[in-house]
Design an enzyme around this catalytic site. Structure first.
Site, mmCIF file in Angstrom:
data_model
loop_
_atom_site.group_PDB
_atom_site.id
_atom_site.type_symbol
_atom_site.label_atom_id
_atom_site.label_comp_id
_atom_site.label_asym_id
_atom_site.label_seq_id
_atom_site.Cartn_x
_atom_site.Cartn_y
_atom_site.Cartn_z
ATOM 1 C CG HIS A 1 10.266 -38.591 -28.237
ATOM 2 N ND1 HIS A 1 10.116 -39.620 -28.669
ATOM 3 C CD2 HIS A 1 10.873 -38.596 -26.922
ATOM 4 C CE1 HIS A 1 10.471 -40.588 -27.855
ATOM 5 N NE2 HIS A 1 10.905 -39.759 -26.511
ATOM 6 N NE ARG B 1 4.328 1.637 -1.495
ATOM 7 C CZ ARG B 1 5.162 0.812 -1.268
ATOM 8 N NH1 ARG B 1 6.368 0.812 -2.018
ATOM 9 N NH2 ARG B 1 5.370 -0.140 -0.091
ATOM 10 C CE LYS C 1 0.727 -7.497 -14.699
ATOM 11 N NZ LYS C 1 1.675 -8.351 -14.836
ATOM 12 C CG ASN D 1 3.053 -0.869 3.231
ATOM 13 O OD1 ASN D 1 2.229 -1.727 2.644
ATOM 14 N ND2 ASN D 1 4.066 -0.421 2.823
ATOM 15 N N GLY D 2 1.495 -3.140 5.444
ATOM 16 C CA GLY D 2 2.067 -4.305 5.950
ATOM 17 C C GLY D 2 0.874 -5.502 6.151
ATOM 18 C CD GLU E 1 6.640 -17.529 -16.609
ATOM 19 O OE1 GLU E 1 5.974 -18.329 -17.311
ATOM 20 O OE2 GLU E 1 6.671 -16.612 -16.179
ATOM 21 C CB CYS F 1 -0.676 0.147 1.343
ATOM 22 S SG CYS F 1 -1.838 -1.209 1.460
ATOM 23 C CD GLU G 1 5.465 -12.019 -21.284
ATOM 24 O OE1 GLU G 1 4.172 -11.825 -21.631
ATOM 25 O OE2 GLU G 1 5.954 -12.677 -20.205
ATOM 26 C CE LYS H 1 7.496 -13.624 -18.171
ATOM 27 N NZ LYS H 1 6.435 -14.148 -17.409
ATOM 28 C CD1 TRP I 1 -1.533 -5.494 -2.701
ATOM 29 C CD2 TRP I 1 -2.381 -4.718 -4.513
ATOM 30 N NE1 TRP I 1 -1.819 -6.470 -3.906
ATOM 31 C CE2 TRP I 1 -2.311 -5.961 -5.062
ATOM 32 C CE3 TRP I 1 -3.133 -3.842 -5.557
ATOM 33 C CZ2 TRP I 1 -2.498 -6.614 -6.083
ATOM 34 C CZ3 TRP I 1 -3.107 -4.327 -7.039
ATOM 35 C CH2 TRP I 1 -3.081 -5.612 -7.122
HETATM 36 C C1 AGP Z 1 2.739 -13.312 -18.290
HETATM 37 O O1 AGP Z 1 4.088 -12.825 -18.325
HETATM 38 C C2 AGP Z 1 1.809 -12.908 -19.308
HETATM 39 N N1 AGP Z 1 1.589 -11.392 -19.280
HETATM 40 C C3 AGP Z 1 0.776 -13.433 -19.506
HETATM 41 O O2 AGP Z 1 0.818 -14.895 -19.839
HETATM 42 C C4 AGP Z 1 -0.355 -13.758 -18.147
HETATM 43 O O3 AGP Z 1 0.218 -14.600 -17.163
HETATM 44 C C5 AGP Z 1 -1.831 -14.290 -18.471
HETATM 45 O O4 AGP Z 1 -2.297 -13.486 -19.303
HETATM 46 C C6 AGP Z 1 -2.465 -14.557 -17.403
HETATM 47 O O5 AGP Z 1 -2.969 -13.659 -16.473
HETATM 48 P P1 AGP Z 1 -3.702 -13.567 -15.264
HETATM 49 O O6 AGP Z 1 -2.683 -14.392 -14.480
HETATM 50 O O7 AGP Z 1 -3.879 -12.207 -14.878
HETATM 51 O O8 AGP Z 1 -4.884 -14.439 -15.252
#
Ligand code: AGP
Length: 610
Positions: A506, A27, A605, A98-99, A483, A2, A490, A487, A74
């Site tokens: 395979h 925050r 996002k 905050n905490g 993952e 927060c 993207e 990263k 938050w």
């Molecule tokens: C991850 O780096 C991505 N931006 C994306 O794959 C994300 O994890 C996915 O869209 C799911 O989002 P969420 O966790 O908010 O549901």
């Protein structure tokens, strides 16, 4: 996480507090509030939602006064709402915090017995009642605060006003940031520097265990035992934008470095090392009764959260011996899954707003399944549509590429696996204790891995020219390879794929050619020898090996061009540690290429459309 701010001085406090909150909004932004002290008393204005709603409320009737406190929230305990928004009040005592107060439930019960009436669901409200409890019994405010801090377990940055004590802001810190700013006949206190920069660059960081009093002409700081502390303020050379990112170049890098705290906060109040137990908030309501009310678990998620779910399958099946099926939410909702009253469905989502995951949750609720969500945003749509929650407490994640939310999801899933394992009798108390001891060490181990950032940066420079990168691993680290590849894709737009190392022969091994970078996750676990053989296979075909291994592993060092080593850990916590160098590698490749790291092309996002 927060944002908190306090002002005392010669100017009207309201505009300064609102401006400070705007700069701290990164925050937290689910509700906000201010409290202004003037000759009539303390006037509190609070509002659910983003700061502009509080601003609109304040515009109608701006509170006047030259001292005040503010908060942007938050949510961790209690959904986002006006009543849960800070500042909280009990009698003359008004608090922003905050905490996380870990023993809030126990303190709340004590205070209710003593006749205190609570008006919110927050952990914070116990603080103002506790301070008031002591002032009602004759303690001066500072003593009452210190007595309260002795009773509180958890983390806090606090700014407190007392209606009977005009001109003073009381402060305390343990585990959450607090920085004082010094002006001309005015002083400030805030969670972070951005809130102070328009007014002063002369600051002093409050340390853990310190309490203090801020007035318009000075700041007095003491240790909790009453010893006066004197420290010189310092000058901050930052511009406001740098400050918002805490001095980091991008939010993503800042969030990578926030992971030790995100994990600590996700464990807080749930891992109880002193008792060797795990408590899971309201999630426990789903596991009531002698036998578990479900026979299988379906995990649904998208993107990075789906990768966390894949790790969750390893945890839950191994620890609790309950079958776990994991699906991409966008597939699950259209494939007529077999789901009913005896299925526990676990949606995983940082935002809690992902359209496919949300639609899948609505679908399974209609079929009678119980839903336990793992979300980072309290009160989000997925959380609201669920029967119970296991929130990750990673704080707001601003960078599009998920980092701290991912490892916090892993932490939540490991706790859930252990809790269920204990509940069904598959995990005994000594095994649980060992795991808890090991989990408590993760934040520290993460810090050690993050110290290797400059070494990862050098490796990234050497990877820049690659047109594709292969990630391999086995077992619980296979999803970490997926993952790592996501990263890189993207944010740097370099093609990358993760493979289960056993699958190479395979098909994927055909991609290996001279100089192709292969990132191999090869910790000392039961799959070690096998991954080592896979490394040999790709090396023989000219691959350039970047190994993520365990400290002191000479064999791997000999076989690889670069090695980033992790502290010794069991297979349960290794995924949390192995994620960090992969995030850093992707970050530095992208940063060298000059891409828009925090907002990569074509991505958002939160994916709230199909
Ligand atoms: C991850 O780096 C991505 N931006 C994306 O794959 C994300 O994890 C996915 O869209 C799911 O989002 P969420 O966790 O908010 O549901």
């Amino acid at each position: 996480m927060c944002g908190i701010i306090g002002y005392v001085g010669r100017r009207e406090a309201t505009p300064i507090l609102l401006d400070g909150l705007k700069r701290l909004e990164y925050r937290g932004y689910d509700s906000a509030g201010i409290a202004i002290h003037n000759h009539r008393g303390i006037n509190i204005k609070r509002s659910e939602g983003k700061l502009n709603r509080l601003e609109a409320l304040v515009r109608k009737d701006p509170p006047e006064g030259r001292i005040g406190i503010g908060h942007t929230r938050w949510a961790t305990h209690g959904r986002p709402s006006e009543t849960n928004a800070h500042p909280h009040r009990s009698g003359d005592i008004v608090v922003v915090h905050n905490g996380i107060i870990e023993n809030h439930a126990e303190l709340r019960r004590f205070l209710i017995k003593k006749g205190h009436e609570f008006s919110s669901e927050t952990d914070t409200e116990v603080i103002c009642h506790l301070v008031r409890y002591h002032t009602d019994r004759g303690a001066p405010v500072m003593d009452a605060i210190k007595m309260s801090l002795e009773q509180i377990r958890g983390s806090y940055a606090l700014v407190i006003m007392n209606a009977k004590d005009p001109g003073k802001l009381y402060i305390a810190k343990h585990g959450n940031p607090l920085v004082a700013g010094f002006g001309d006949r005015e002083n400030f206190i805030a969670s972070d520097i951005p809130a102070l920069l328009p007014y002063t660059k002369k600051v002093l960081f409050i340390e853990d265990g310190e309490v203090g009093v801020v007035t318009s002409d000075k700041l007095d700081i003491f240790s909790v035992d009453g010893t006066r502390i004197s420290r010189e303020p310092e000058r901050i050379p930052w511009n406001p934008l740098m400050a918002e990112k805490g001095g980091f170049k991008h939010f993503m890098l800042k969030e990578i470095h926030e992971q030790p705290t995100a994990i600590e906060d996700t464990f807080a109040g749930r891992l109880i090392p002193s008792k060797g137990t795990i408590a899971l908030d309201d999630a426990e309501s789903l596991f009531a009764g002698k036998k578990l009310p479900f026979d299988e678990i379906d995990i649904i998620a998208c993107g990075t959260s789906w990768h966390a779910g894949l790790v969750g399958k390893y945890y839950i099946e191994s620890l609790a011996r309950i079958p776990v099926y994991i699906d991409l939410a966008s597939e699950y909702r259209y494939r007529e899954p077999i789901v009913g009253k005896r299925t526990l469905v676990i949606p995983i989502s940082q935002s809690g707003e992902t359209a496919d995951t949300l639609a899948a949750v609505h679908m399974v609720r209609e079929k009678g399944a119980k839903v336990l969500s793992i979300c980072n945003v309290v009160g989000s749509s997925i959380a609201r549509a669920s029967n119970a929650h296991l929130y990750t407490h990673a704080g707001p994640e601003i960078g599009v590429a998920s980092t701290k939310a991912f490892t916090a999801q892993l932490a939540a899933l490991l706790m859930l696996g252990l809790y269920l394992g204990r509940r069904v009798g598959n995990v005994d108390s000594s095994f649980l204790r060992e795991r808890i001891d090991e989990m408590v060490m993760v934040p520290r181990q993460m810090k050690a891995v993050l110290e290797k950032a400059s070494c990862v940066k050098k490796i990234a420079e050497g990877t820049l020219s690659a047109s594709h990168v292969i990630y391999i691993a086995r077992g619980v680290n296979f999803p970490i390879a997926l993952e790592g590849a996501l990263k890189l894709k993207e944010i740097s737009y370099v093609h990358a794929e993760g493979f289960a190392a056993g699958e190479l022969k395979h098909g994927p091994i055909a991609l290996i050619d001279r100089g192709v970078p292969v990132v191999a996750i090869v910790p000392k676990d039961s799959t070690y020898e096998k991954v080592l053989s896979n490394i040999e296979e790709v090396r023989a075909r000219g691959a350039n090996i970047i190994a993520i291994s365990t400290n002191g592993d000479r064999q791997v060092a000999e076989k690889s061009s670069h090695m980033i080593s992790l502290p010794k850990a069991s297979w349960f916590t290794t995924p949390l540690l192995a994620s960090l160098p992969l995030q850093l590698l992707a970050y530095y490749v992208a940063d060298h290429k000059g891409t828009d790291v925090d907002q990569p092309r074509n991505l958002a996002k939160s994916v709230t459309v199909e």
